[in-house]
Motif scaffolding. Structure first.
Motif, PDB file in Angstrom:
ATOM      1  N   GLN A 278      -5.193  -1.144   5.235  1.00  0.00           N
ATOM      2  CA  GLN A 278      -5.862  -1.547   3.986  1.00  0.00           C
ATOM      3  C   GLN A 278      -5.255  -2.879   3.372  1.00  0.00           C
ATOM      4  O   GLN A 278      -4.451  -3.520   4.187  1.00  0.00           O
ATOM      5  N   GLN A 279      -6.016  -3.548   2.782  1.00  0.00           N
ATOM      6  CA  GLN A 279      -5.902  -4.709   2.071  1.00  0.00           C
ATOM      7  C   GLN A 279      -4.547  -5.019   1.084  1.00  0.00           C
ATOM      8  O   GLN A 279      -4.414  -4.084   0.110  1.00  0.00           O
ATOM      9  N   ILE A 280      -3.354  -5.630   1.770  1.00  0.00           N
ATOM     10  CA  ILE A 280      -2.171  -5.636   0.941  1.00  0.00           C
ATOM     11  C   ILE A 280      -1.697  -6.861   0.520  1.00  0.00           C
ATOM     12  O   ILE A 280      -1.660  -7.769   1.681  1.00  0.00           O
ATOM     13  N   ASP A 281      -1.771  -7.424  -0.566  1.00  0.00           N
ATOM     14  CA  ASP A 281      -1.480  -8.976  -1.007  1.00  0.00           C
ATOM     15  C   ASP A 281      -2.382  -9.735  -0.274  1.00  0.00           C
ATOM     16  O   ASP A 281      -1.852 -10.657   0.341  1.00  0.00           O
ATOM     17  N   GLY A 282      -3.643  -9.475   0.117  1.00  0.00           N
ATOM     18  CA  GLY A 282      -4.280 -10.434   0.655  1.00  0.00           C
ATOM     19  C   GLY A 282      -4.629 -10.075   1.956  1.00  0.00           C
ATOM     20  O   GLY A 282      -5.264 -10.985   2.835  1.00  0.00           O
ATOM     21  N   LYS A 283      -3.614  -9.426   2.677  1.00  0.00           N
ATOM     22  CA  LYS A 283      -3.587  -9.284   4.152  1.00  0.00           C
ATOM     23  C   LYS A 283      -3.973  -7.743   4.447  1.00  0.00           C
ATOM     24  O   LYS A 283      -3.609  -7.018   3.671  1.00  0.00           O
ATOM     25  N   GLU A 284      -4.142  -7.453   5.716  1.00  0.00           N
ATOM     26  CA  GLU A 284      -4.582  -6.084   6.355  1.00  0.00           C
ATOM     27  C   GLU A 284      -3.115  -5.879   6.778  1.00  0.00           C
ATOM     28  O   GLU A 284      -2.538  -6.618   7.680  1.00  0.00           O
ATOM     29  N   GLY A 285      -2.853  -4.618   6.437  1.00  0.00           N
ATOM     30  CA  GLY A 285      -1.388  -4.123   6.661  1.00  0.00           C
ATOM     31  C   GLY A 285      -1.589  -2.286   6.722  1.00  0.00           C
ATOM     32  O   GLY A 285      -2.587  -2.041   5.944  1.00  0.00           O
ATOM     33  N   TYR A 286      -0.410  -1.790   6.885  1.00  0.00           N
ATOM     34  CA  TYR A 286      -0.260  -0.444   6.704  1.00  0.00           C
ATOM     35  C   TYR A 286       0.620  -0.193   5.378  1.00  0.00           C
ATOM     36  O   TYR A 286       1.901  -0.957   5.212  1.00  0.00           O
ATOM     37  N   PRO A 287       0.151   0.621   4.511  1.00  0.00           N
ATOM     38  CA  PRO A 287       1.180   0.781   3.582  1.00  0.00           C
ATOM     39  C   PRO A 287       2.180   1.795   3.813  1.00  0.00           C
ATOM     40  O   PRO A 287       2.369   2.308   4.954  1.00  0.00           O
ATOM     41  N   SER A 288       3.148   2.053   3.047  1.00  0.00           N
ATOM     42  CA  SER A 288       4.223   2.719   3.372  1.00  0.00           C
ATOM     43  C   SER A 288       3.749   4.231   3.372  1.00  0.00           C
ATOM     44  O   SER A 288       2.979   4.907   2.571  1.00  0.00           O
ATOM     45  N   PRO A 289       4.014   5.315   4.649  1.00  0.00           N
ATOM     46  CA  PRO A 289       3.537   6.309   4.637  1.00  0.00           C
ATOM     47  C   PRO A 289       4.056   7.531   3.546  1.00  0.00           C
ATOM     48  O   PRO A 289       3.317   8.187   3.422  1.00  0.00           O
ATOM     49  N   TYR A 290       5.061   7.069   2.830  1.00  0.00           N
ATOM     50  CA  TYR A 290       5.558   7.796   1.903  1.00  0.00           C
ATOM     51  C   TYR A 290       5.221   7.382   0.600  1.00  0.00           C
ATOM     52  O   TYR A 290       6.139   7.740  -0.369  1.00  0.00           O
ATOM     53  N   ASP A 291       4.516   6.704   0.312  1.00  0.00           N
ATOM     54  CA  ASP A 291       4.070   6.000  -1.109  1.00  0.00           C
ATOM     55  C   ASP A 291       3.819   6.909  -2.041  1.00  0.00           C
ATOM     56  O   ASP A 291       4.486   6.951  -3.291  1.00  0.00           O
ATOM     57  N   THR A 292       3.107   7.920  -1.908  1.00  0.00           N
ATOM     58  CA  THR A 292       2.474   8.944  -2.778  1.00  0.00           C
ATOM     59  C   THR A 292       3.769   9.791  -3.031  1.00  0.00           C
ATOM     60  O   THR A 292       4.275  10.133  -4.421  1.00  0.00           O
ATOM     61  N   GLU A 293       4.685  10.311  -2.150  1.00  0.00           N
ATOM     62  CA  GLU A 293       5.519  10.870  -2.265  1.00  0.00           C
ATOM     63  C   GLU A 293       6.854  10.341  -3.042  1.00  0.00           C
ATOM     64  O   GLU A 293       7.357  11.197  -3.810  1.00  0.00           O
ATOM     65  N   ILE A 294       7.103   9.105  -2.684  1.00  0.00           N
ATOM     66  CA  ILE A 294       8.188   8.254  -3.421  1.00  0.00           C
ATOM     67  C   ILE A 294       7.816   8.284  -5.134  1.00  0.00           C
ATOM     68  O   ILE A 294       8.646   8.170  -5.666  1.00  0.00           O
TER      69      ILE A 294
END
Length: 759
Positions: free
Chosen positions: A181-197
């Protein structure tokens, strides 16, 4: 020391350094040699102070090189300083690199090594020699990354994909978590445990004030070294039974481009483990996410900024439900937030940092290094108990400090690792040239700036290919030396890079070509000062309305030349246009007004005809001139000279009417001398008549330039009918030999320093 305390401390340090530099400059401008010769007491005092400064400098150099591979230069006198200046510069460069690393660790930009602590055990103090990371030559330890199941690829510049193979304690499935997904204007992978954290909350005991649980004595307990996969599984079963665990890492980034997690320390209330994370199966450690991602188990870390990045980059591990003691100390307003300070405050333990810069890749671990790593987490849970109670006591209904620590710890855990991409144009990012030039102030020309960027990029490419740190190619001070000298031949390049690392030596031809190409391209490029940021401590400009000093204005009339340059311009139109250089010369020098046309020049200047001299008795036409007082003539009296020839003044009077001859009384001469003088006078008159005849003929006959003799070898003018006689060549130095000898040369002045005395 936090950022609020560091700023005033930094200002004090800079002010002190400026005062010392200013004092040294003033002393250097004085003529100490003169003062030394003027007073014996001052000489003795100056010698004593010189010896004291040299001894202090030697002691500082020795302390700076303690525990490193550098040799402290010995400074005995002033000459030894010049002879060993290169060694002094190497020590200073090493100190600056350490200071950069400490500042980065303090600000949280990077974390060179975790702030490990060591128990004051006798067995640890016996170990005095150990491998350090400040060995920038070839790695003396075999590279463990060569045996990894997943090989290191430093050329991959795409977005980092998480290493997760499974996702324990998941709220969002793994497949959905690994979508770009777009993160800070660049395409990348979010943290897999973003929701859990974000959803994790501390358990109820964290909000309750309870007595701290004492730690077990360090000497009565041992730690387990885990270097097998079965040992990891056994440790995992014990960790699942714990309510709180302490975690820390040891990192190595000298002989690896991205760095390596070398050790992982884990402690519970009753046991310590040291996990070897350099095994080929290191990514199998992802099974520890069953504990690390469990929100019901509290993970206690100190200064976890870089630990979070390293865990997901190398091992695929993530923290859910983390408590960072650094943020707890910040919330309580402690004067210091380091682990060393917390150990001293709560455990009364004085940390020993001898192993902080050790090479943690060494296997098997020496006993001292093993105990040093173990002490990082052995006391951390006891420190957590004390901080938790203080946070609860300091909390108010409007603000709960436990929630504050939870929020800050979640932000640390949500960090994402991104591969460093080399920015050749702007030099930004980790390892870029922009930050390096900003920290090391200097003036670089266009060619030097271009060479610096090209060599910096070349070093980055070689480090990536060899999976080595930048220092292993060549250190920072070598980079600046190459940019300043810009060697264009192999001999100069070898001398500049001496001592040379094997990695650079194998590619020395390629480096020389890079420097040559960059220097040529830099002729049309920018300078560093064109893009450099303004100095942090530059004086602020003073507004004109706030200034209390007179403002400089331009005068219409020169205060130096006065009216000299004021002359009327010619009314007639100019027949030619003045060049810009002539106009600039007229404005800068007091030149008189010049006529603009030929007619104006004829009216201003009167032609003067010069009458040719026809005879010696021709008298100049009388000109009415004001009488001027007779000036005193300057004459030179020559003594001890040789005989001088008398000059004969040609006259037209008969010989019998001559009363004097050449200034001598005629009556006082004898007959023989008088006859010689008369004969000489007749010859002079004949020669004069011949010259007059030749001049008259030349005036009546046009001169034929084509038939003229050569100017270089023109014959001497002779009267018609006279025979040619060979005359001796004129020697202009002949009479100089008759002059009196000059004053003898004095003692030759010895070359030395010229001295200007102040009145």
């Amino acid at each position: 020391m936090d950022s609020a305390e560091y700023a005033p401390f930094q200002e004090k340090v800079i002010a002190a350094v400026l005062n010392v530099s200013r004092t040294v400059g003033q002393l250097a401008s004085e003529d100490l040699n003169f003062h030394r010769s003027s007073s014996s007491d001052f000489t003795e005092l100056l010698d004593e102070e010189s010896e004291r400064v040299l001894s202090l400098t030697s002691a500082v150099l020795k302390a700076a090189t303690n525990g490193t591979d550098l040799q402290a230069p010995k400074l005995k006198d002033e000459d030894s300083i010049e002879d060993n200046w290169r060694g002094v510069v190497d020590v200073i460069d090493s100190l600056l690199e350490k200071a950069d690393a400490c500042l980065d660790e303090f600000t949280g930009v990077i974390k060179k090594l975790s702030p490990s602590q060591e128990e004051q055990a006798p067995i640890a103090r016996k170990t005095t020699k150990f491998p350090t990371i400040y060995d920038y030559g070839p790695s003396k330890i075999p590279k463990p990354q060569l045996l990894f199941d997943q090989k290191v690829d430093n050329s991959d510049l795409g977005p980092f994909r998480p290493l997760l193979k499974s996702k324990p304690h998941a709220i969002v499935p793994l497949e959905k978590s690994l979508q770009t997904q777009q993160i800070d204007g660049k395409e990348g992978y979010p943290s897999p445990y973003d929701t859990e954290i974000r959803a994790a909350q501390y358990q109820k005991p964290v909000y309750e004030n309870s007595p701290p649980i004492d730690y077990l004595p360090f000497e009565d307990t041992t730690a387990t070294f885990v270097d097998t996969l079965d040992g990891v599984k056994e440790m995992l079963e014990e960790l699942k039974e714990a309510k709180e665990i302490a975690i820390d890492l040891e990192h190595h980034d000298v002989h690896s481009y991205h760095g390596l997690v070398s050790l992982m320390q884990i402690s519970t209330r009753s046991k310590d483990w040291i996990v070897d994370t350099l095994k080929p199966w290191r990514q199998e450690l992802q099974i520890l996410n069953e504990v690390f991602a469990d929100p019901s188990i509290l993970k206690v870390l100190h200064g976890s900024t870089m630990d979070i990045i390293w865990l997901q980059r190398d091992l695929g591990l993530y923290m859910v439900g983390m408590f960072d003691t650094f943020h707890a100390a910040s919330a309580l307003g402690y004067p210091k937030r380091s682990l060393k300070y917390l150990l001293q405050k709560f455990v009364n333990f004085e940390a020993d940092k001898r192993y902080q810069m050790a090479d943690w890749r060494v296997r098997p671990l020496p006993t001292g290094m093993f105990d040093y790593a173990r002490s990082d987490t052995h006391y951390l849970l006891f420190i957590y108990d004390n901080l938790r109670n203080e946070l609860i006591e300091a909390s108010t209904p409007d603000g709960n400090l436990i929630d504050y620590v939870n929020e800050r710890s979640q932000n640390e855990a949500l960090q994402r690792y991104e591969r460093p991409v080399y920015d050749e144009t702007n030099g930004h990012g980790p390892g870029g040239w922009y930050d390096l030039l900003t920290r090391n102030a200097g003036v670089l020309s266009k060619e030097q700036f271009a060479v610096f960027k090209a060599v910096h990029k070349w070093r980055d490419e070689i480090a990536r290919a060899e999976d080595e740190g930048f220092q292993c190619v060549f250190p920072k001070h070598m980079l600046f030396r190459l940019a300043q000298t810009m060697p264009l031949d192999m001999g100069s390049l070898l001398r500049t890079l001496s001592p040379m690392t094997p990695i650079t030596k194998e590619r020395i031809d390629d480096l020389l070509d890079t420097i040559k190409e960059a220097k040529v391209a830099g002729l049309t490029g920018p300078e560093w000062r064109d893009i450099a940021p303004p100095p942090k401590y530059a004086p602020k400009p003073i507004a004109v309305e706030d200034a209390d000093f007179p403002i400089a204005e331009r005068y219409e009339k020169s205060q130096f030349w006065g009216n000299t340059l004021d002359f009327p311009q010619p009314a007639a139109p100019l027949e030619y246009s003045l060049a810009a250089s002539t106009e600039a010369l007229r404005l800068s020098l007091p030149l008189p007004p010049m006529p603009s046309t030929v007619a104006e020049a004829r009216q201003k200047f009167v032609d003067v005809k010069m009458e040719p001299i026809s005879s010696p008795k021709a008298e100049p036409s009388p000109v009415a001139t004001p009488e001027a007082p007779e000036e005193k003539k300057v004459f030179t009296v020559k003594e001890l000279g040789g005989p001088r020839k008398r000059k004969v003044t040609p006259v037209d009077q008969p010989e019998k009417d001559l009363l004097t001859l050449d200034g001598f009384d005629h009556d006082s001469m004898d007959e023989e001398s008088e006859a010689k003088q008369r004969k000489k006078a007749r010859k002079e008159r004949k020669a004069q008549k011949a010259r007059e005849a030749a001049q008259a003929q030349a005036d009546s006959t046009p001169f034929d330039y084509g038939a003229a003799d050569s100017v270089l070898h023109a014959p001497s003018a002779q009267a018609p009918g006279m025979q040619s006689k060979h005359k001796r060549a004129h020697n202009p130095y002949l009479k100089a030999l008759e002059a009196p000898s000059g004053v003898r040369h004095g003692k030759r002045e010895i070359a030395g320093k010229s001295v200007t005395f102040r009145k």
